[in-house]
Scaffold this active site. Structure first.
Site, PDB file in Angstrom:
ATOM      1  N   ARG A  49      -6.691  -6.962  14.549  1.00  0.00           N
ATOM      2  CA  ARG A  49      -6.029  -8.254  14.329  1.00  0.00           C
ATOM      3  C   ARG A  49      -6.037  -9.134  15.584  1.00  0.00           C
ATOM      4  NH1 ARG A  49      -6.482  -6.406   9.985  1.00  0.00           N
ATOM      5  NH2 ARG A  49      -5.001  -6.467   8.271  1.00  0.00           N
ATOM      6  N   SER A 103       1.154  -9.893   5.888  1.00  0.00           N
ATOM      7  CA  SER A 103       1.789  -8.877   6.739  1.00  0.00           C
ATOM      8  C   SER A 103       2.416  -9.570   7.935  1.00  0.00           C
ATOM      9  CB  SER A 103       0.753  -7.889   7.268  1.00  0.00           C
ATOM     10  OG  SER A 103       0.269  -7.077   6.242  1.00  0.00           O
ATOM     11  N   GLU A 131       2.426 -10.316  13.655  1.00  0.00           N
ATOM     12  CA  GLU A 131       1.041 -10.696  13.421  1.00  0.00           C
ATOM     13  C   GLU A 131       0.846 -12.215  13.409  1.00  0.00           C
ATOM     14  OE1 GLU A 131      -1.457 -10.558   9.875  1.00  0.00           O
ATOM     15  OE2 GLU A 131      -1.643  -8.424  10.323  1.00  0.00           O
TER      16      GLU A 131
HETATM   17  N1  EPU Z   1       4.532   2.126   2.417  1.00  0.00           N
HETATM   18  C1  EPU Z   1       5.784   2.673   2.372  1.00  0.00           C
HETATM   19  N2  EPU Z   1       6.753   1.992   1.699  1.00  0.00           N
HETATM   20  C2  EPU Z   1       6.500   0.800   1.078  1.00  0.00           C
HETATM   21  C3  EPU Z   1       5.220   0.248   1.124  1.00  0.00           C
HETATM   22  C4  EPU Z   1       4.238   0.930   1.812  1.00  0.00           C
HETATM   23  O1  EPU Z   1       6.039   3.746   2.899  1.00  0.00           O
HETATM   24  O2  EPU Z   1       7.429   0.239   0.496  1.00  0.00           O
HETATM   25  C5  EPU Z   1       3.483   2.872   3.131  1.00  0.00           C
HETATM   26  C6  EPU Z   1       2.602   3.629   2.154  1.00  0.00           C
HETATM   27  O3  EPU Z   1       2.312   4.893   2.706  1.00  0.00           O
HETATM   28  C7  EPU Z   1       1.357   2.815   2.101  1.00  0.00           C
HETATM   29  C8  EPU Z   1       1.313   2.319   3.538  1.00  0.00           C
HETATM   30  O4  EPU Z   1       2.653   1.993   3.832  1.00  0.00           O
HETATM   31  O5  EPU Z   1       0.265   3.598   1.762  1.00  0.00           O
HETATM   32  C9  EPU Z   1       0.393   1.148   3.807  1.00  0.00           C
HETATM   33  O6  EPU Z   1       0.673   0.083   2.941  1.00  0.00           O
HETATM   34  P1  EPU Z   1      -0.509  -0.865   2.425  1.00  0.00           P
HETATM   35  O7  EPU Z   1      -1.641  -0.063   1.951  1.00  0.00           O
HETATM   36  O8  EPU Z   1       0.125  -1.825   1.499  1.00  0.00           O
HETATM   37  O9  EPU Z   1      -1.057  -1.620   3.686  1.00  0.00           O
HETATM   38  P2  EPU Z   1      -0.439  -2.081   5.102  1.00  0.00           P
HETATM   39  O10 EPU Z   1      -0.876  -1.093   6.119  1.00  0.00           O
HETATM   40  O11 EPU Z   1       1.003  -2.390   5.035  1.00  0.00           O
HETATM   41  C10 EPU Z   1      -2.523  -3.440   5.918  1.00  0.00           C
HETATM   42  C11 EPU Z   1      -2.817  -4.811   6.402  1.00  0.00           C
HETATM   43  C12 EPU Z   1      -2.933  -5.772   5.233  1.00  0.00           C
HETATM   44  C13 EPU Z   1      -4.047  -5.267   4.339  1.00  0.00           C
HETATM   45  C14 EPU Z   1      -3.695  -3.853   3.879  1.00  0.00           C
HETATM   46  C15 EPU Z   1      -4.784  -3.209   3.077  1.00  0.00           C
HETATM   47  C16 EPU Z   1      -1.859  -5.014   8.626  1.00  0.00           C
HETATM   48  C17 EPU Z   1      -0.738  -5.515   9.467  1.00  0.00           C
HETATM   49  N3  EPU Z   1      -1.763  -5.240   7.321  1.00  0.00           N
HETATM   50  O12 EPU Z   1      -1.237  -3.444   5.328  1.00  0.00           O
HETATM   51  O13 EPU Z   1      -3.289  -7.032   5.722  1.00  0.00           O
HETATM   52  O14 EPU Z   1      -4.214  -6.091   3.239  1.00  0.00           O
HETATM   53  O15 EPU Z   1      -3.495  -3.005   5.018  1.00  0.00           O
HETATM   54  O16 EPU Z   1      -5.788  -2.774   3.905  1.00  0.00           O
HETATM   55  O17 EPU Z   1      -2.801  -4.430   9.145  1.00  0.00           O
HETATM   56  C18 EPU Z   1      -2.325  -9.072   6.501  1.00  0.00           C
HETATM   57  O18 EPU Z   1      -2.775  -8.779   7.613  1.00  0.00           O
HETATM   58  O19 EPU Z   1      -1.676 -10.146   6.307  1.00  0.00           O
HETATM   59  C19 EPU Z   1      -2.517  -8.143   5.419  1.00  0.00           C
HETATM   60  C20 EPU Z   1      -1.981  -8.341   4.222  1.00  0.00           C
END
Ligand code: EPU
Length: 365
Positions: free
Chosen positions: A167, A239, A348
């Site tokens: 990022r 995010s 972010e």
């Molecule tokens: N999780 C929880 N509780 C919740 C929700 C999620 O424990 O209520 C845990 C779960 O284990 C889940 C994990 O968090 O598997 C990761 O969640 P998710 O797959 O939704 O992705 P993220 O890591 O939160 C990142 C990026 C997103 C991108 C997604 C998919 C960052 C800061 N964010 O989110 O990017 O779409 O992965 O790859 O790296 C953005 O940057 O604006 C963005 C949306």
């Protein structure tokens, strides 16, 4: 030349968060000449410049921006080179990112399908090295065309010179280089990149073993629509916090804190989650998980609320939140997370029109 200067233009409606004050001066740039004239106007008037793309990754302060906001609307989707294996596609900085993905998938070009339904424009995607489901824009960039404000000319930066990181890029918080376009390298005979649990689960449920390019786009759009708020309905900046990329030592410190402050089940969850997200050279812990175990879902300050379905997202309920609400919520979250886990969360989105003292106040731990 297009130099139609406006004054006191509300930025609220130009961002997906739908909050914050006006731009003191505002101009739209449709090409390099517009960019040049806008920048030289600002130089002459000695006012700061902020470049706005899709406004999907910003928090604009309640006072707004005291200088010139240049909204980049440079268009263009052009094939520079095509052979049996690949396509070099030049994309203008102002093109809506999802239009690029849609076009690439329709043409059978691989490489960016995992980045479906990300709001924002090409320029913003490059600046923050946006990514999703194991693909980052950095992985398909051939070169980026920029306007160098210091020397007053356009230049090209090859991917290696863009300093892409998680990022982040050379172009972040950098007023010198303004993005004009990027040339992407897309493949004609690509293969699916399906490593993320949500995507694996989607195809398993549908009994699809070898998904096509358009299957992948459909899957990602569906997963994101279920998880992320539609900015037209509920304001957010995607995010809000970065995920944690830890060294083994940092991971041990986190584990000790979790062991001290939570039950054995939470510690077991941490151990399980540490191997779920493949990242080279780091242990990735989702910030969503940290926020979840700290009980922060639904936490609020005024109309700024932590999203229940995905707590890494902060939302603007009923378009009634101020930037101050958001930042006070950030302060509350960071303090709770720090007390319970020892982690200092990094945000972010970019902050626009905030003073350093104000920022230090919000970020005090
Ligand atoms: N999780 C929880 N509780 C919740 C929700 C999620 O424990 O209520 C845990 C779960 O284990 C889940 C994990 O968090 O598997 C990761 O969640 P998710 O797959 O939704 O992705 P993220 O890591 O939160 C990142 C990026 C997103 C991108 C997604 C998919 C960052 C800061 N964010 O989110 O990017 O779409 O992965 O790859 O790296 C953005 O940057 O604006 C963005 C949306």
């Amino acid at each position: 030349m297009n130099f139609n200067l406006e004054e006191n233009v509300p930025l609220k409606n130009l961002t997906t968060f739908h909050l914050g004050g006006p731009a003191r001066y505002f101009v739209v740039a449709e090409n390099l000449e517009d960019l040049k004239s806008s920048v030289s106007w600002a130089k002459e008037k000695e006012v700061p410049v902020f470049v706005l793309g899709g406004g999907s990754n910003l928090v604009v302060s309640d006072i707004g921006f005291p200088g010139l906001v240049i909204q980049v609307k440079i268009a263009g989707l052009e094939i520079l080179h095509e052979d049996e294996e690949q396509v070099l596609l030049k994309v203008g900085a102002g093109v809506r990112w999802d239009e690029v993905v849609d076009h690439a998938v329709a043409c059978g070009w691989w490489g960016i399908e995992n980045m479906s339904l990300i709001y924002g424009t090409l320029g913003g995607i490059i600046v923050q090295n946006a990514g999703a489901y194991g693909t980052e824009i950095a992985s398909v960039v051939n070169h980026v065309e920029i306007y160098d404000r210091e020397v007053g000319e356009a230049k090209e930066f090859f991917a290696d010179d863009c300093h892409f990181g998680y990022r982040s890029s050379l172009f972040q918080n950098n007023e010198r280089y303004l993005i004009i376009a990027a040339v992407l390298e897309l493949k004609k005979n690509g293969t699916p990149n399906i490593k993320y649990p949500d995507v694996i689960k989607y195809f398993a449920e549908k009994n699809i073993t070898v998904p096509s390019l358009s299957d992948i786009r459909t899957a990602i759009v569906s997963i994101r629509q279920n998880k992320l708020p539609d900015p037209e309905v509920l304001g957010s900046a995607g995010s809000f916090f970065k995920n944690l990329l830890l060294t083994p030592e940092e991971y041990q410190n986190l584990k000790e804190k979790i062991t001290a402050n939570f039950n054995a089940e939470t510690v077991a969850q941490l151990e399980g989650i540490k191997n779920k997200f493949p990242v080279v050279g780091a242990i990735k812990i989702p910030t969503a998980w940290i926020l979840d175990v700290c009980g922060l879902k639904g936490e609020r300050v005024g109309a700024a609320v932590v999203y229940e379905k995905q707590p890494i997202i902060l939302t603007n309920q009923d378009n009634a939140a101020t930037a101050d609400d958001i930042m006070n919520l950030v302060k509350k979250i960071r303090q709770t997370v720090f007390a319970k886990t020892g982690v200092k969360l990094e945000m972010e989105p970019e902050l626009v029109g905030f003073g350093q003292k104000e920022i230090d106040g919000y970020f005090r731990l």
